[in-house]
Scaffold this motif. Structure first.
Motif, PDB file in Angstrom:
ATOM      1  N   PHE A   1      22.563 -31.908  20.668  1.00  0.00           N
ATOM      2  CA  PHE A   1      21.773 -32.877  21.416  1.00  0.00           C
ATOM      3  C   PHE A   1      22.602 -33.552  22.511  1.00  0.00           C
ATOM      4  CE2 PHE A   1      20.126 -32.814  17.008  1.00  0.00           C
ATOM      5  CZ  PHE A   1      18.938 -32.159  17.277  1.00  0.00           C
ATOM      6  N   GLU A   2      21.913 -34.157  23.467  1.00  0.00           N
ATOM      7  CA  GLU A   2      22.566 -34.850  24.576  1.00  0.00           C
ATOM      8  C   GLU A   2      23.196 -36.178  24.134  1.00  0.00           C
ATOM      9  OE1 GLU A   2      22.897 -33.592  27.586  1.00  0.00           O
ATOM     10  OE2 GLU A   2      21.578 -31.872  27.326  1.00  0.00           O
ATOM     11  N   GLU A   3      22.614 -36.816  23.114  1.00  0.00           N
ATOM     12  CA  GLU A   3      23.075 -38.131  22.690  1.00  0.00           C
ATOM     13  C   GLU A   3      23.818 -38.049  21.359  1.00  0.00           C
ATOM     14  OE1 GLU A   3      19.222 -37.231  20.890  1.00  0.00           O
ATOM     15  OE2 GLU A   3      19.758 -37.322  22.981  1.00  0.00           O
ATOM     16  N   THR A   4      24.536 -39.134  21.029  1.00  0.00           N
ATOM     17  CA  THR A   4      25.233 -39.242  19.755  1.00  0.00           C
ATOM     18  C   THR A   4      24.202 -39.288  18.631  1.00  0.00           C
ATOM     19  OG1 THR A   4      27.056 -40.428  20.794  1.00  0.00           O
ATOM     20  CG2 THR A   4      26.827 -40.670  18.403  1.00  0.00           C
ATOM     21  N   VAL A   5      24.465 -38.530  17.564  1.00  0.00           N
ATOM     22  CA  VAL A   5      23.536 -38.463  16.433  1.00  0.00           C
ATOM     23  C   VAL A   5      24.327 -38.649  15.145  1.00  0.00           C
ATOM     24  CG1 VAL A   5      21.927 -36.965  15.155  1.00  0.00           C
ATOM     25  CG2 VAL A   5      21.962 -36.900  17.652  1.00  0.00           C
ATOM     26  N   GLU A   6      23.722 -39.351  14.192  1.00  0.00           N
ATOM     27  CA  GLU A   6      24.300 -39.454  12.855  1.00  0.00           C
ATOM     28  C   GLU A   6      23.663 -38.372  11.985  1.00  0.00           C
ATOM     29  OE1 GLU A   6      25.761 -43.070  10.610  1.00  0.00           O
ATOM     30  OE2 GLU A   6      23.725 -42.815   9.815  1.00  0.00           O
ATOM     31  N   PHE A   7      24.500 -37.483  11.471  1.00  0.00           N
ATOM     32  CA  PHE A   7      24.057 -36.383  10.630  1.00  0.00           C
ATOM     33  C   PHE A   7      24.358 -36.705   9.170  1.00  0.00           C
ATOM     34  CE2 PHE A   7      24.892 -34.567  14.769  1.00  0.00           C
ATOM     35  CZ  PHE A   7      23.820 -33.708  14.959  1.00  0.00           C
TER      36      PHE A   7
ATOM     37  N   ILE B   1      33.488 -30.607  -2.654  1.00  0.00           N
ATOM     38  CA  ILE B   1      33.562 -32.044  -2.381  1.00  0.00           C
ATOM     39  C   ILE B   1      33.714 -32.260  -0.876  1.00  0.00           C
ATOM     40  CG2 ILE B   1      34.856 -34.165  -2.824  1.00  0.00           C
ATOM     41  CD1 ILE B   1      35.929 -32.665  -5.370  1.00  0.00           C
ATOM     42  N   ILE B   2      32.905 -33.195  -0.351  1.00  0.00           N
ATOM     43  CA  ILE B   2      33.021 -33.594   1.053  1.00  0.00           C
ATOM     44  C   ILE B   2      33.484 -35.040   1.100  1.00  0.00           C
ATOM     45  CG2 ILE B   2      31.401 -31.952   2.051  1.00  0.00           C
ATOM     46  CD1 ILE B   2      29.220 -34.064   1.764  1.00  0.00           C
ATOM     47  N   GLY B   3      34.177 -35.416   2.155  1.00  0.00           N
ATOM     48  CA  GLY B   3      34.748 -36.754   2.256  1.00  0.00           C
ATOM     49  C   GLY B   3      33.733 -37.833   2.559  1.00  0.00           C
ATOM     50  N   SER B   4      32.689 -37.493   3.290  1.00  0.00           N
ATOM     51  CA  SER B   4      31.715 -38.489   3.702  1.00  0.00           C
ATOM     52  C   SER B   4      30.326 -37.856   3.678  1.00  0.00           C
ATOM     53  CB  SER B   4      32.034 -38.983   5.112  1.00  0.00           C
ATOM     54  OG  SER B   4      31.040 -39.862   5.565  1.00  0.00           O
ATOM     55  N   ARG B   5      29.328 -38.666   3.420  1.00  0.00           N
ATOM     56  CA  ARG B   5      27.949 -38.163   3.395  1.00  0.00           C
ATOM     57  C   ARG B   5      27.287 -38.195   4.767  1.00  0.00           C
ATOM     58  NH1 ARG B   5      26.107 -36.584  -1.204  1.00  0.00           N
ATOM     59  NH2 ARG B   5      26.876 -37.396  -3.167  1.00  0.00           N
ATOM     60  N   THR B   6      27.940 -38.841   5.739  1.00  0.00           N
ATOM     61  CA  THR B   6      27.406 -38.880   7.099  1.00  0.00           C
ATOM     62  C   THR B   6      28.539 -38.707   8.104  1.00  0.00           C
ATOM     63  OG1 THR B   6      27.600 -41.283   7.287  1.00  0.00           O
ATOM     64  CG2 THR B   6      25.492 -40.431   6.482  1.00  0.00           C
ATOM     65  N   ILE B   7      28.185 -38.164   9.261  1.00  0.00           N
ATOM     66  CA  ILE B   7      29.116 -38.099  10.389  1.00  0.00           C
ATOM     67  C   ILE B   7      28.342 -38.432  11.655  1.00  0.00           C
ATOM     68  CG2 ILE B   7      30.786 -36.462   9.437  1.00  0.00           C
ATOM     69  CD1 ILE B   7      29.408 -34.266  11.087  1.00  0.00           C
ATOM     70  N   ARG B   8      29.009 -39.120  12.565  1.00  0.00           N
ATOM     71  CA  ARG B   8      28.444 -39.390  13.888  1.00  0.00           C
ATOM     72  C   ARG B   8      29.164 -38.475  14.866  1.00  0.00           C
ATOM     73  NH1 ARG B   8      25.395 -43.710  14.992  1.00  0.00           N
ATOM     74  NH2 ARG B   8      26.220 -43.956  17.087  1.00  0.00           N
ATOM     75  N   VAL B   9      28.378 -37.695  15.596  1.00  0.00           N
ATOM     76  CA  VAL B   9      28.964 -36.746  16.543  1.00  0.00           C
ATOM     77  C   VAL B   9      28.367 -37.033  17.919  1.00  0.00           C
ATOM     78  CG1 VAL B   9      29.367 -34.315  17.073  1.00  0.00           C
ATOM     79  CG2 VAL B   9      29.125 -35.036  14.683  1.00  0.00           C
ATOM     80  N   ASP B  10      29.233 -37.230  18.895  1.00  0.00           N
ATOM     81  CA  ASP B  10      28.790 -37.468  20.265  1.00  0.00           C
ATOM     82  C   ASP B  10      28.010 -36.266  20.781  1.00  0.00           C
ATOM     83  OD1 ASP B  10      30.013 -39.955  20.304  1.00  0.00           O
ATOM     84  OD2 ASP B  10      31.854 -39.198  21.239  1.00  0.00           O
ATOM     85  N   GLY B  11      27.136 -36.518  21.745  1.00  0.00           N
ATOM     86  CA  GLY B  11      26.316 -35.457  22.319  1.00  0.00           C
ATOM     87  C   GLY B  11      27.145 -34.306  22.872  1.00  0.00           C
ATOM     88  N   LYS B  12      26.722 -33.084  22.535  1.00  0.00           N
ATOM     89  CA  LYS B  12      27.368 -31.844  23.002  1.00  0.00           C
ATOM     90  C   LYS B  12      28.838 -31.727  22.576  1.00  0.00           C
ATOM     91  CE  LYS B  12      23.805 -30.200  25.195  1.00  0.00           C
ATOM     92  NZ  LYS B  12      23.164 -28.977  24.783  1.00  0.00           N
TER      93      LYS B  12
ATOM     94  N   SER C   1      31.826 -31.448  19.172  1.00  0.00           N
ATOM     95  CA  SER C   1      32.008 -30.853  17.844  1.00  0.00           C
ATOM     96  C   SER C   1      32.876 -31.744  16.980  1.00  0.00           C
ATOM     97  CB  SER C   1      32.685 -29.482  17.952  1.00  0.00           C
ATOM     98  OG  SER C   1      31.862 -28.585  18.649  1.00  0.00           O
ATOM     99  N   GLN C   2      32.711 -31.583  15.685  1.00  0.00           N
ATOM    100  CA  GLN C   2      33.550 -32.287  14.727  1.00  0.00           C
ATOM    101  C   GLN C   2      33.737 -31.400  13.500  1.00  0.00           C
ATOM    102  OE1 GLN C   2      32.619 -36.417  14.178  1.00  0.00           O
ATOM    103  NE2 GLN C   2      33.367 -36.398  12.075  1.00  0.00           N
ATOM    104  N   LYS C   3      34.947 -31.430  12.947  1.00  0.00           N
ATOM    105  CA  LYS C   3      35.232 -30.635  11.758  1.00  0.00           C
ATOM    106  C   LYS C   3      34.769 -31.370  10.509  1.00  0.00           C
ATOM    107  CE  LYS C   3      39.004 -28.077  13.742  1.00  0.00           C
ATOM    108  NZ  LYS C   3      40.408 -27.760  13.764  1.00  0.00           N
ATOM    109  N   ILE C   4      34.157 -30.617   9.604  1.00  0.00           N
ATOM    110  CA  ILE C   4      33.764 -31.134   8.296  1.00  0.00           C
ATOM    111  C   ILE C   4      34.678 -30.461   7.276  1.00  0.00           C
ATOM    112  CG2 ILE C   4      31.934 -31.312   6.574  1.00  0.00           C
ATOM    113  CD1 ILE C   4      29.915 -31.002   8.903  1.00  0.00           C
ATOM    114  N   SER C   5      35.422 -31.273   6.541  1.00  0.00           N
ATOM    115  CA  SER C   5      36.373 -30.759   5.558  1.00  0.00           C
ATOM    116  C   SER C   5      35.687 -30.669   4.191  1.00  0.00           C
ATOM    117  CB  SER C   5      37.588 -31.684   5.486  1.00  0.00           C
ATOM    118  OG  SER C   5      38.515 -31.184   4.564  1.00  0.00           O
ATOM    119  N   ILE C   6      35.904 -29.544   3.496  1.00  0.00           N
ATOM    120  CA  ILE C   6      35.311 -29.311   2.177  1.00  0.00           C
ATOM    121  C   ILE C   6      36.419 -28.923   1.213  1.00  0.00           C
ATOM    122  CG2 ILE C   6      33.564 -28.031   0.873  1.00  0.00           C
ATOM    123  CD1 ILE C   6      33.102 -27.285   4.255  1.00  0.00           C
ATOM    124  N   GLN C   7      36.483 -29.612   0.079  1.00  0.00           N
ATOM    125  CA  GLN C   7      37.459 -29.264  -0.952  1.00  0.00           C
ATOM    126  C   GLN C   7      36.739 -28.594  -2.108  1.00  0.00           C
ATOM    127  OE1 GLN C   7      39.913 -32.656  -1.884  1.00  0.00           O
ATOM    128  NE2 GLN C   7      41.136 -32.255  -0.079  1.00  0.00           N
TER     129      GLN C   7
END
Length: 137
Positions: free
Chosen positions: A73-79, A89-100, A102-108
């Motif tokens: 998306f063009e805008e920041t979204v909370e996923f 196991i994931i570190g957080s249940r939500t992430i905010r990613v700026d429009g266009k 990427s962000q890494k999601i770490s999984i243990q």
């Protein structure tokens, strides 16, 4: 870059990337201009479909796995992020990613129950179909 104008035609290539911010069909006009050659116009048509499952993401031993998640998306979204198997196991249940961006999601992976399979599921209020990544630990 194209060579200077001459009597001989010069072939030029243009790289185009389609990064839709909404589902469905998108149309735009590409215009390439040259003072000597005039304008060249081409209609570009792209079709964005709902996210398709990806993976598997292999998580070996105590080393975490990663998913590179892109916000289309063009805008920041909370996923919202969740896993469907408690061995992952994931570190957080939500992430905010700026429009266009990427962000890494770490999984243990907790290997105490042997090999396991599961899914990482990412949802957003604007999309009916979640992003799904198959996991193997």
């Amino acid at each position: 870059k194209a060579a200077a104008a001459s009597d001989q035609p010069v072939e030029v290539s243009v790289d185009i990337r389609f990064q839709p911010s909404q589902l469905g069909e998108s149309r735009t006009m590409l215009v390439l201009s040259s003072p000597d050659g005039g304008d060249y116009k081409a209609l570009l048509v792209g079709y964005a479909q709902p996210p398709k499952p990806q993976g598997p993401v292999l998580i070996v031993g105590s080393k975490p796995g990663e998913v590179e998640f892109s916000n289309p998306f063009e805008e920041t979204v909370e996923f919202t992020i969740q896993v469907d198997n408690p061995s992952f196991i994931i570190g957080s249940r939500t992430i905010r990613v700026d429009g266009k961006k990427s962000q890494k999601i770490s999984i243990q992976f907790k290997a105490d129950r042997g090999k396991q399979k599961g899914s990482l599921i990412v949802t957003a209020p604007k999309v009916n179909t979640p992003w799904k990544y198959f996991l193997e630990g």
